[in-house]
Design a protein around this motif. Structure first.
Motif, PDB file in Angstrom:
ATOM      1  N   ARG B 311      -8.689  25.303 -26.731  1.00 43.45           N
ATOM      2  CA  ARG B 311      -8.166  26.180 -25.883  1.00 43.45           C
ATOM      3  C   ARG B 311      -9.194  27.509 -25.737  1.00 43.45           C
ATOM      4  NH1 ARG B 311      -3.349  29.457 -24.816  1.00 43.45           N
ATOM      5  NH2 ARG B 311      -4.009  30.712 -23.180  1.00 43.45           N
ATOM      6  N   GLN B 312      -9.341  27.762 -24.594  1.00 41.29           N
ATOM      7  CA  GLN B 312     -10.490  28.752 -24.251  1.00 41.29           C
ATOM      8  C   GLN B 312      -9.598  29.754 -23.591  1.00 41.29           C
ATOM      9  OE1 GLN B 312     -14.190  28.110 -22.316  1.00 41.29           O
ATOM     10  NE2 GLN B 312     -14.478  30.179 -21.541  1.00 41.29           N
ATOM     11  N   LEU B 313      -9.614  30.981 -24.186  1.00 39.98           N
ATOM     12  CA  LEU B 313      -8.666  31.995 -23.576  1.00 39.98           C
ATOM     13  C   LEU B 313      -9.504  33.482 -23.459  1.00 39.98           C
ATOM     14  CD1 LEU B 313      -7.640  34.128 -26.132  1.00 39.98           C
ATOM     15  CD2 LEU B 313      -6.326  32.030 -26.633  1.00 39.98           C
ATOM     16  N   GLU B 314      -9.174  34.114 -22.685  1.00 41.41           N
ATOM     17  CA  GLU B 314      -9.686  35.541 -22.304  1.00 41.41           C
ATOM     18  C   GLU B 314      -9.147  36.509 -23.448  1.00 41.41           C
ATOM     19  OE1 GLU B 314      -9.348  37.178 -18.532  1.00 41.41           O
ATOM     20  OE2 GLU B 314     -10.865  38.805 -18.999  1.00 41.41           O
ATOM     21  N   LEU B 315      -9.870  37.365 -24.085  1.00 42.74           N
ATOM     22  CA  LEU B 315      -9.641  38.366 -24.969  1.00 42.74           C
ATOM     23  C   LEU B 315      -8.890  39.108 -24.376  1.00 42.74           C
ATOM     24  CD1 LEU B 315     -12.674  38.458 -27.289  1.00 42.74           C
ATOM     25  CD2 LEU B 315     -10.438  37.679 -28.069  1.00 42.74           C
ATOM     26  N   PRO B 316      -7.897  39.739 -24.919  1.00 41.34           N
ATOM     27  CA  PRO B 316      -7.041  41.078 -24.621  1.00 41.34           C
ATOM     28  C   PRO B 316      -8.094  42.022 -24.356  1.00 41.34           C
ATOM     29  CG  PRO B 316      -6.451  40.430 -26.670  1.00 41.34           C
ATOM     30  CD  PRO B 316      -7.088  39.180 -26.146  1.00 41.34           C
ATOM     31  N   ALA B 317      -7.835  42.998 -23.375  1.00 44.30           N
ATOM     32  CA  ALA B 317      -8.840  44.078 -23.022  1.00 44.30           C
ATOM     33  C   ALA B 317      -9.557  44.955 -24.276  1.00 44.30           C
ATOM     34  CB  ALA B 317      -8.197  45.094 -22.063  1.00 44.30           C
ATOM     35  N   VAL B 318      -8.431  45.099 -25.315  1.00 41.24           N
ATOM     36  CA  VAL B 318      -8.962  46.075 -26.362  1.00 41.24           C
ATOM     37  C   VAL B 318      -9.842  45.524 -27.323  1.00 41.24           C
ATOM     38  CG1 VAL B 318      -7.069  45.505 -27.823  1.00 41.24           C
ATOM     39  CG2 VAL B 318      -8.072  47.472 -28.057  1.00 41.24           C
ATOM     40  N   LEU B 319      -9.908  43.908 -27.426  1.00 38.57           N
ATOM     41  CA  LEU B 319     -10.541  43.244 -28.217  1.00 38.57           C
ATOM     42  C   LEU B 319     -11.813  42.745 -27.644  1.00 38.57           C
ATOM     43  CD1 LEU B 319      -8.148  40.720 -29.940  1.00 38.57           C
ATOM     44  CD2 LEU B 319      -8.809  42.926 -30.531  1.00 38.57           C
ATOM     45  N   LYS B 320     -12.139  42.942 -26.408  1.00 39.84           N
ATOM     46  CA  LYS B 320     -13.439  42.591 -25.464  1.00 39.84           C
ATOM     47  C   LYS B 320     -14.456  43.802 -26.264  1.00 39.84           C
ATOM     48  CE  LYS B 320     -11.366  40.819 -21.330  1.00 39.84           C
ATOM     49  NZ  LYS B 320     -11.217  40.901 -19.886  1.00 39.84           N
ATOM     50  N   ARG B 321     -13.917  44.860 -26.548  1.00 42.33           N
ATOM     51  CA  ARG B 321     -14.990  45.738 -27.108  1.00 42.33           C
ATOM     52  C   ARG B 321     -15.031  45.769 -28.576  1.00 42.33           C
ATOM     53  NH1 ARG B 321     -13.315  51.401 -25.054  1.00 42.33           N
ATOM     54  NH2 ARG B 321     -11.270  50.669 -25.454  1.00 42.33           N
ATOM     55  N   CYS B 322     -14.456  44.755 -29.018  1.00 45.39           N
ATOM     56  CA  CYS B 322     -14.504  44.527 -30.631  1.00 45.39           C
ATOM     57  C   CYS B 322     -15.335  43.365 -31.049  1.00 45.39           C
ATOM     58  CB  CYS B 322     -13.077  44.514 -31.298  1.00 45.39           C
ATOM     59  SG  CYS B 322     -12.244  46.041 -30.938  1.00 45.39           S
ATOM     60  N   LEU B 323     -15.806  43.654 -32.379  1.00 45.29           N
ATOM     61  CA  LEU B 323     -16.669  42.419 -32.944  1.00 45.29           C
ATOM     62  C   LEU B 323     -15.662  41.717 -34.012  1.00 45.29           C
ATOM     63  CD1 LEU B 323     -20.017  44.459 -33.872  1.00 45.29           C
ATOM     64  CD2 LEU B 323     -19.654  42.827 -31.890  1.00 45.29           C
ATOM     65  N   ILE B 324     -15.635  40.312 -33.952  1.00 40.50           N
ATOM     66  CA  ILE B 324     -14.819  39.783 -35.033  1.00 40.50           C
ATOM     67  C   ILE B 324     -15.638  40.041 -36.652  1.00 40.50           C
ATOM     68  CG2 ILE B 324     -13.982  37.521 -35.718  1.00 40.50           C
ATOM     69  CD1 ILE B 324     -14.190  36.601 -32.865  1.00 40.50           C
ATOM     70  N   THR B 325     -14.591  40.500 -37.171  1.00 38.21           N
ATOM     71  CA  THR B 325     -15.318  40.577 -38.585  1.00 38.21           C
ATOM     72  C   THR B 325     -14.686  39.666 -39.525  1.00 38.21           C
ATOM     73  OG1 THR B 325     -13.477  42.354 -39.108  1.00 38.21           O
ATOM     74  CG2 THR B 325     -15.494  43.178 -38.135  1.00 38.21           C
ATOM     75  N   GLY B 326     -13.961  38.768 -39.366  1.00 34.96           N
ATOM     76  CA  GLY B 326     -13.582  37.486 -40.200  1.00 34.96           C
ATOM     77  C   GLY B 326     -12.262  37.295 -39.840  1.00 34.96           C
ATOM     78  N   GLY B 327     -11.615  36.302 -40.677  1.00 32.00           N
ATOM     79  CA  GLY B 327     -10.486  35.968 -40.479  1.00 32.00           C
ATOM     80  C   GLY B 327     -10.373  34.460 -40.921  1.00 32.00           C
ATOM     81  N   GLY B 328      -9.154  33.665 -40.824  1.00 30.26           N
ATOM     82  CA  GLY B 328      -8.910  32.407 -41.325  1.00 30.26           C
ATOM     83  C   GLY B 328      -7.416  32.137 -41.248  1.00 30.26           C
ATOM     84  N   MET B 329      -7.105  30.874 -41.588  1.00 30.01           N
ATOM     85  CA  MET B 329      -5.689  30.597 -41.813  1.00 30.01           C
ATOM     86  C   MET B 329      -5.150  31.213 -42.795  1.00 30.01           C
ATOM     87  SD  MET B 329      -4.881  28.567 -39.091  1.00 30.01           S
ATOM     88  CE  MET B 329      -3.299  28.024 -39.668  1.00 30.01           C
ATOM     89  N   ASN B 330      -3.817  32.119 -42.355  1.00 28.81           N
ATOM     90  CA  ASN B 330      -3.014  32.736 -43.349  1.00 28.81           C
ATOM     91  C   ASN B 330      -1.694  32.082 -43.327  1.00 28.81           C
ATOM     92  OD1 ASN B 330      -1.480  34.110 -44.965  1.00 28.81           O
ATOM     93  ND2 ASN B 330      -2.623  36.124 -44.325  1.00 28.81           N
ATOM     94  N   GLY B 331      -1.274  31.042 -44.030  1.00 29.85           N
ATOM     95  CA  GLY B 331      -0.224  30.408 -44.004  1.00 29.85           C
ATOM     96  C   GLY B 331      -0.187  29.659 -42.726  1.00 29.85           C
ATOM     97  N   ALA B 332       0.877  29.792 -41.688  1.00 28.93           N
ATOM     98  CA  ALA B 332       0.914  28.847 -40.776  1.00 28.93           C
ATOM     99  C   ALA B 332       0.193  29.538 -39.516  1.00 28.93           C
ATOM    100  CB  ALA B 332       2.186  28.650 -40.365  1.00 28.93           C
ATOM    101  N   SER B 333      -0.485  30.567 -39.666  1.00 23.64           N
ATOM    102  CA  SER B 333      -1.010  31.310 -38.586  1.00 23.64           C
ATOM    103  C   SER B 333      -2.632  31.271 -38.678  1.00 23.64           C
ATOM    104  CB  SER B 333      -0.275  32.773 -38.424  1.00 23.64           C
ATOM    105  OG  SER B 333       0.985  32.535 -37.857  1.00 23.64           O
ATOM    106  N   LEU B 334      -3.205  31.538 -37.643  1.00 26.65           N
ATOM    107  CA  LEU B 334      -4.644  32.101 -37.507  1.00 26.65           C
ATOM    108  C   LEU B 334      -4.788  33.455 -37.450  1.00 26.65           C
ATOM    109  CD1 LEU B 334      -7.748  31.381 -37.266  1.00 26.65           C
ATOM    110  CD2 LEU B 334      -7.372  31.355 -34.866  1.00 26.65           C
ATOM    111  N   VAL B 335      -5.334  34.211 -38.255  1.00 28.04           N
ATOM    112  CA  VAL B 335      -5.530  35.594 -38.121  1.00 28.04           C
ATOM    113  C   VAL B 335      -6.974  35.993 -38.132  1.00 28.04           C
ATOM    114  CG1 VAL B 335      -5.048  37.867 -39.303  1.00 28.04           C
ATOM    115  CG2 VAL B 335      -3.443  35.741 -39.559  1.00 28.04           C
ATOM    116  N   LEU B 336      -7.204  36.611 -37.005  1.00 26.73           N
ATOM    117  CA  LEU B 336      -8.591  37.099 -36.963  1.00 26.73           C
ATOM    118  C   LEU B 336      -8.653  38.573 -36.982  1.00 26.73           C
ATOM    119  CD1 LEU B 336      -9.846  34.766 -33.892  1.00 26.73           C
ATOM    120  CD2 LEU B 336     -10.232  34.706 -36.256  1.00 26.73           C
ATOM    121  N   ARG B 337      -9.775  39.176 -37.558  1.00 32.28           N
ATOM    122  CA  ARG B 337      -9.785  40.512 -37.658  1.00 32.28           C
ATOM    123  C   ARG B 337     -10.822  40.939 -36.746  1.00 32.28           C
ATOM    124  NH1 ARG B 337      -9.759  38.638 -42.895  1.00 32.28           N
ATOM    125  NH2 ARG B 337     -12.051  38.745 -43.204  1.00 32.28           N
ATOM    126  N   PHE B 338     -10.635  42.135 -35.995  1.00 30.95           N
ATOM    127  CA  PHE B 338     -11.696  42.742 -35.298  1.00 30.95           C
ATOM    128  C   PHE B 338     -11.736  44.135 -35.529  1.00 30.95           C
ATOM    129  CE2 PHE B 338     -11.952  39.580 -31.453  1.00 30.95           C
ATOM    130  CZ  PHE B 338     -11.124  38.697 -31.828  1.00 30.95           C
TER     131      PHE B 338
END
Lengths: 90, 350
Positions: B311-338
């Motif tokens: 699935r390719q999706l466009e980032l929400p506006a606020v995250l377009k100006r951010c860098l991904i600093t990490g993340g991973g699966m937390n329980g049943a959800s994917l959690v990404l840090r920006f």
């Protein structure tokens, strides 16, 4: 099958296969004439699609701007994969 | 509810449940349309097909490629599914139809269709806005654009209808772990499972006596797993070993589910969410526990690959100006840090 086929069509006879070439050619011709008369002439002067909501071509452009990502710059052709943490359960 | 997607484990009775639900809705007085992915759409009579033929034909010619016969397109992989999606979108938009039931077949097939409907609008967009468009030398570009506009409208409508649809998954008791993972992957396309039907359950497993058999207890545990993961209703249909399922009896057993589905609101908005944590942001995408996930970024686009589905999706506006600093699966959800990108986000402390 008496109508002239579209200009891009290879002209293979598909009669008996359920494909109505005559209908398609007639529809395409009508579409070309309609589009030329009602769309292109007016659209040529539209520089900003947002200012021309009545123009179907401008609306088409806006439809995509709203529903798909912005065009990708040519120098960003590859996805950069993110290093993910091991799964946690917090 | 307007569009109901029915899918499940192959051979578990997906089509029987879809037909039973359709009968149940009709018995409740609702005008119901049925679409089955396994039955080829009447593509020659579809306006979507002639639009696709026009678009591809003009493009090939405009780029100097060899012209084609319309019949050559019939075998193009995915075209039948796109046309089926267009038919579904037409039915959903029809004010005389209350419920549209799309029997998508096996979960593998359903995920393939969902990925297709998610990807094709983007590709069609590139056809007109990319460098290829500048090379077009079609004598009548208006014809191309008019056909393209209708083609895109149909596909986008089908995709958006699916994102607002109600989904029912079907399987047998032994399929519960697979159903849990599929329900998670379906979220990748904003498709939320609203109910699970466990089909072909042995009568003894349906009994509520205190002396439950081992497999009966197992069935209960698996149902509890679904409830725990998703909190959706689980309906059990009894096993029938003679003459196949009877639609009328299936409809009677599914009547409570029909009533429940009828009253469900349309799914609104994406399944993912963004939250602010001090100066950083967290992007949360619910999938399922144990999902095999990969994440890629290209400019303002995020690519999520879950169990091989993309699935390719466009980032929400606020995250377009951010860098991904990490993340991973937390329980049943994917959690990404920006975190804000210092190159494009001026620090307020300066």
């Amino acid at each position: 099958m008496s109508e002239k086929p579209p200009w891009w069509f290879s002209g293979e006879d598909s009669a008996g296969k359920g494909f109505d070439l005559g209908g398609l050619a007639s529809g395409a011709q009508q579409m070309i004439e309609w589009a030329r008369d009602s769309l292109l002439t007016n659209h040529q002067s539209h520089t900003d699609p947002a200012e021309h909501q009545q123009c179907v071509l401008c609306r088409a452009m806006q439809l995509f701007q709203q529903s798909t990502p912005e065009p990708i710059p040519a120098d960003e052709v590859v996805f950069e994969w993110i290093d993910l943490d091991p799964p946690t359960d917090r | 509810m307007e569009l109901l997607l029915v899918s499940g484990v192959g051979g578990s009775g997906v089509s029987s449940v879809a037909r039973g639900l359709a009968r149940g809705f009709r018995d409740a007085g609702l005008s119901t349309a049925e679409v089955n992915s396994a039955v080829s759409a009447p593509i020659e009579s579809s306006s979507l097909w002639s639009d696709a033929v026009d678009t591809f034909g003009v493009w090939l010619q405009g780029l100097g490629a060899a012209s084609m016969a319309a019949d050559e397109l019939v075998g193009l992989a995915g075209l039948n599914e796109l046309i089926t999606g267009g038919l579904v979108a037409d039915a959903v938009a029809n004010p005389n139809i209350d419920v549209v039931i799309w029997d998508m077949g096996s979960t593998r097939e359903a995920l393939r269709i969902l990925q297709l409907l998610d990807t094709v609008p983007m590709l069609l967009d590139r056809l007109l806005t990319g460098p290829a468009a500048a090379q077009l030398s079609a004598p009548e570009p208006a014809a191309l654009i008019a056909a393209w506009y209708r083609l895109v409208n149909h596909v986008v409508a089908a995709r958006d209808d699916i994102r607002a649809a109600t989904c029912v998954l079907v399987g047998e008791t032994r399929d519960v772990p697979e159903l849990v993972s599929v329900a998670g992957v379906l979220r990748l396309y904003d498709c939320v499972t609203s109910a699970v039907v466990l089909n072909k359950v042995k009568e003894t497993h349906l009994a509520t006596s205190k002396k439950q058999s081992k497999s009966s207890r197992q069935s209960g545990q698996e149902a509890a797993l679904i409830d725990q993961e998703f909190g959706v209703p689980v309906v059990r249909l009894p096993f029938r070993d003679t003459r196949g399922p009877k639609v009328s009896k299936t409809a009677v057993r599914l009547r409570p589910l029909c009533k429940l589905l009828k009253d469900l609101p349309r799914n609104s908005g994406p399944v993912w969410s963004v939250s602010a944590v001090k100066k950083d942001y967290t992007f949360t995408f619910p999938l399922y526990r144990g999902a095999d996930i990969r994440v890629g970024r290209r400019g303002d686009s995020l690519l999520l690959v879950c169990d091989g589905q993309r699935r390719q999706l466009e980032l929400p506006a606020v995250l377009k100006r951010c860098l991904i600093t990490g993340g991973g699966m937390n329980g049943a959800s994917l959690v990404l840090r920006f975190a804000p990108d210092p190159k494009v986000w001026r620090d307020s402390r300066e």
